[in-house]
Design a protein around this motif. Structure first.
Motif, mmCIF file in Angstrom:
data_model
loop_
_atom_site.group_PDB
_atom_site.id
_atom_site.type_symbol
_atom_site.label_atom_id
_atom_site.label_comp_id
_atom_site.label_asym_id
_atom_site.label_seq_id
_atom_site.Cartn_x
_atom_site.Cartn_y
_atom_site.Cartn_z
ATOM 1 N N ALA A 77 68.766 86.205 37.384
ATOM 2 C CA ALA A 77 68.807 87.333 36.448
ATOM 3 C C ALA A 77 70.164 87.430 35.756
ATOM 4 O O ALA A 77 70.241 87.689 34.546
ATOM 5 C CB ALA A 77 68.497 88.637 37.190
ATOM 6 N N THR A 78 71.239 87.206 36.505
ATOM 7 C CA THR A 78 72.574 87.252 35.918
ATOM 8 C C THR A 78 72.750 86.163 34.870
ATOM 9 O O THR A 78 73.303 86.399 33.787
ATOM 10 C CB THR A 78 73.638 87.100 37.013
ATOM 11 O OG1 THR A 78 73.459 88.142 37.991
ATOM 12 C CG2 THR A 78 75.036 87.205 36.430
ATOM 13 N N ALA A 79 72.275 84.960 35.184
ATOM 14 C CA ALA A 79 72.349 83.868 34.211
ATOM 15 C C ALA A 79 71.518 84.173 32.973
ATOM 16 O O ALA A 79 71.916 83.857 31.847
ATOM 17 C CB ALA A 79 71.892 82.564 34.854
ATOM 18 N N GLY A 80 70.366 84.808 33.162
ATOM 19 C CA GLY A 80 69.518 85.153 32.030
ATOM 20 C C GLY A 80 70.176 86.154 31.099
ATOM 21 O O GLY A 80 70.140 85.999 29.870
ATOM 22 N N VAL A 81 70.795 87.185 31.667
ATOM 23 C CA VAL A 81 71.487 88.182 30.849
ATOM 24 C C VAL A 81 72.674 87.556 30.118
ATOM 25 O O VAL A 81 72.905 87.812 28.926
ATOM 26 C CB VAL A 81 71.954 89.356 31.731
ATOM 27 C CG1 VAL A 81 72.848 90.309 30.942
ATOM 28 C CG2 VAL A 81 70.750 90.112 32.282
ATOM 29 N N THR A 82 73.420 86.711 30.813
ATOM 30 C CA THR A 82 74.575 86.062 30.193
ATOM 31 C C THR A 82 74.139 85.120 29.069
ATOM 32 O O THR A 82 74.760 85.087 27.996
ATOM 33 C CB THR A 82 75.361 85.273 31.254
ATOM 34 O OG1 THR A 82 75.708 86.149 32.330
ATOM 35 C CG2 THR A 82 76.629 84.695 30.665
ATOM 36 N N ALA A 83 73.072 84.353 29.301
ATOM 37 C CA ALA A 83 72.581 83.439 28.270
ATOM 38 C C ALA A 83 72.099 84.202 27.045
ATOM 39 O O ALA A 83 72.346 83.803 25.898
ATOM 40 C CB ALA A 83 71.456 82.576 28.836
ATOM 41 N N ARG A 84 71.425 85.314 27.260
ATOM 42 C CA ARG A 84 70.941 86.130 26.142
ATOM 43 C C ARG A 84 72.112 86.689 25.340
ATOM 44 O O ARG A 84 72.094 86.684 24.105
ATOM 45 C CB ARG A 84 70.058 87.251 26.679
ATOM 46 C CG ARG A 84 69.406 88.112 25.610
ATOM 47 C CD ARG A 84 68.512 89.132 26.277
ATOM 48 N NE ARG A 84 67.383 88.484 26.915
ATOM 49 C CZ ARG A 84 66.181 88.345 26.346
ATOM 50 N NH1 ARG A 84 65.989 88.794 25.120
ATOM 51 N NH2 ARG A 84 65.206 87.766 26.989
ATOM 52 N N ALA A 85 73.139 87.173 26.043
ATOM 53 C CA ALA A 85 74.321 87.701 25.350
ATOM 54 C C ALA A 85 75.029 86.605 24.555
ATOM 55 O O ALA A 85 75.517 86.832 23.441
ATOM 56 C CB ALA A 85 75.279 88.330 26.360
ATOM 57 N N PHE A 86 75.084 85.393 25.121
ATOM 58 C CA PHE A 86 75.705 84.273 24.415
ATOM 59 C C PHE A 86 74.951 83.943 23.134
ATOM 60 O O PHE A 86 75.555 83.741 22.071
ATOM 61 C CB PHE A 86 75.753 83.054 25.343
ATOM 62 C CG PHE A 86 76.199 81.786 24.664
ATOM 63 C CD1 PHE A 86 77.541 81.569 24.374
ATOM 64 C CD2 PHE A 86 75.276 80.813 24.302
ATOM 65 C CE1 PHE A 86 77.960 80.404 23.742
ATOM 66 C CE2 PHE A 86 75.677 79.648 23.677
ATOM 67 C CZ PHE A 86 77.022 79.450 23.393
ATOM 68 N N LEU A 87 73.618 83.902 23.206
ATOM 69 C CA LEU A 87 72.823 83.605 22.018
ATOM 70 C C LEU A 87 72.973 84.698 20.958
ATOM 71 O O LEU A 87 73.035 84.411 19.759
ATOM 72 C CB LEU A 87 71.351 83.442 22.403
ATOM 73 C CG LEU A 87 70.990 82.181 23.189
ATOM 74 C CD1 LEU A 87 69.523 82.196 23.588
ATOM 75 C CD2 LEU A 87 71.308 80.930 22.385
ATOM 76 N N ILE A 88 73.032 85.942 21.391
ATOM 77 C CA ILE A 88 73.228 87.039 20.433
ATOM 78 C C ILE A 88 74.573 86.894 19.728
ATOM 79 O O ILE A 88 74.679 87.071 18.505
ATOM 80 C CB ILE A 88 73.127 88.399 21.155
ATOM 81 C CG1 ILE A 88 71.682 88.661 21.577
ATOM 82 C CG2 ILE A 88 73.610 89.533 20.252
ATOM 83 C CD1 ILE A 88 71.492 89.929 22.383
ATOM 84 N N ALA A 89 75.613 86.552 20.488
ATOM 85 C CA ALA A 89 76.938 86.395 19.891
ATOM 86 C C ALA A 89 76.964 85.248 18.897
ATOM 87 O O ALA A 89 77.551 85.354 17.809
ATOM 88 C CB ALA A 89 77.973 86.178 20.997
#
Length: 315
Positions: free
Chosen positions: A133-145
């Motif tokens: 879950a932590t990796a998923g949230v971080t990956a999503r934030a990276f793509l948004i940025a």
């Protein structure tokens, strides 16, 4: 006075009845959800019947790929090898269960049981879910940025009232007091277990690559589903803007505890697309198409797979 112990055949028979009852309960949930949202399903099918079938096929392929990406990320969160076919089937079943129970409880429960059936202790299984879950949230934030850099001005920071800020600070203070008080030791143990699992995963480059690659591919595949549907219905927005709007809207909808984001994600996606210049009817058709490909069409097969996994004691 003598007591009779259950025979060998009685216990398996009870298990069969329990597994059959669980499968029937899942089917009843699916039928209820389909009946409740039948007007939405019927309207979506009518509007998509005249859409570009090639783009819809691409969207369906991307929807199927999300389960493989989720399986890859789950394997990356665990140092031990997991059975590949059962892992993908569990992700398919978990996605269906996630649309029946609120706030991701369905997917979490299925994956937790799957990891425990694979021999991991309950604590290790929960820790692996936290890592994923932590990796998923971080990956999503990276793509948004990254996408925000290609679409400047598309996302705007909303104005927050003083009362809302005060409420958030008060909630954070209460949470800090609870964590620092009676839950301090438990939270410290849980964080230590998650940190240990993160170190173990990143000590193996193939596991780290699976975790982060699967997490990034999962978010990208969901974005591709919506992009394909918007192209099929000729929605006038560039693919990069659609992907950014999807990631932002789905992140916001995740704050509301509805089953699979039903209702909250639909409203957030429709609002994001219309405020970006899309016609309301076309935006609604795109959201319906995305839901058909990611929720309604796989829902009944996913719950059937979940029932089979339960019956075979794989979850």
């Amino acid at each position: 006075m003598t007591t009779t112990l259950p025979t060998v055949t009685t216990v398996p028979r009870r298990r069969v009845w329990w597994h059959t009852g669980a499968m029937l309960a899942l089917l009843v949930c699916a039928a209820y959800a389909a009946h409740r949202h039948w007007p939405v399903l019927e309207t979506g099918v009518d509007r998509l019947a005249v859409a570009d079938q090639g783009w819809l096929l691409l969207g369906a392929t991307a929807a199927v790929a999300t389960w493989a990406c989720s399986a890859l990320a789950q394997q990356g969160a665990v140092a031990e090898p997991l059975p590949g076919a059962r892992l993908v089937a569990a992700q398919f079943a978990a996605s269906a269960a996630n649309h029946v129970l609120p706030a991701g409880l369905g997917a979490g429960a299925v994956n937790l049981r799957f990891l425990m059936r694979c021999g991991l202790p309950a604590g290790r299984s929960a820790s692996a879910l936290a890592v994923k879950a932590t990796a998923g949230v971080t990956a999503r934030a990276f793509l948004i940025a990254v996408l925000a850099g290609f679409c400047p001005g598309l996302l705007r920071v909303p104005r927050v009232s003083v009362a809302a800020v005060a409420a958030l600070l008060a909630a954070a203070a209460v949470l800090a007091l609870v964590v620092a008080g009676p839950l301090r030791s438990r939270c410290a143990c849980a964080l230590a277990a998650v940190a240990a699992d993160i170190r173990a995963v990143h000590a193996r480059p193939n596991r780290a690559a699976a975790l982060w690659g699967g997490s990034l591919a999962f978010a990208a595949a969901h974005s591709l589903v919506l992009i394909a549907v918007t192209q099929a219905v000729e929605l006038p927005l560039p693919p990069a803007r659609v992907a950014l709007l999807y990631l932002a809207a789905s992140s916001a909808a995740a704050l509301l505890p509805t089953p699979g984001g039903l209702g909250s994600l639909d409203a957030a996606l429709a609002f994001a697309l219309t405020t970006s210049g899309s016609p309301a009817a076309t935006a609604a058709s795109a959201v319906l198409g995305y839901r058909l490909l990611t929720v309604w069409l796989p829902l009944l097969p996913g719950l059937l797979v979940l029932g089979v996994l339960i019956r075979r004691r794989a979850v």
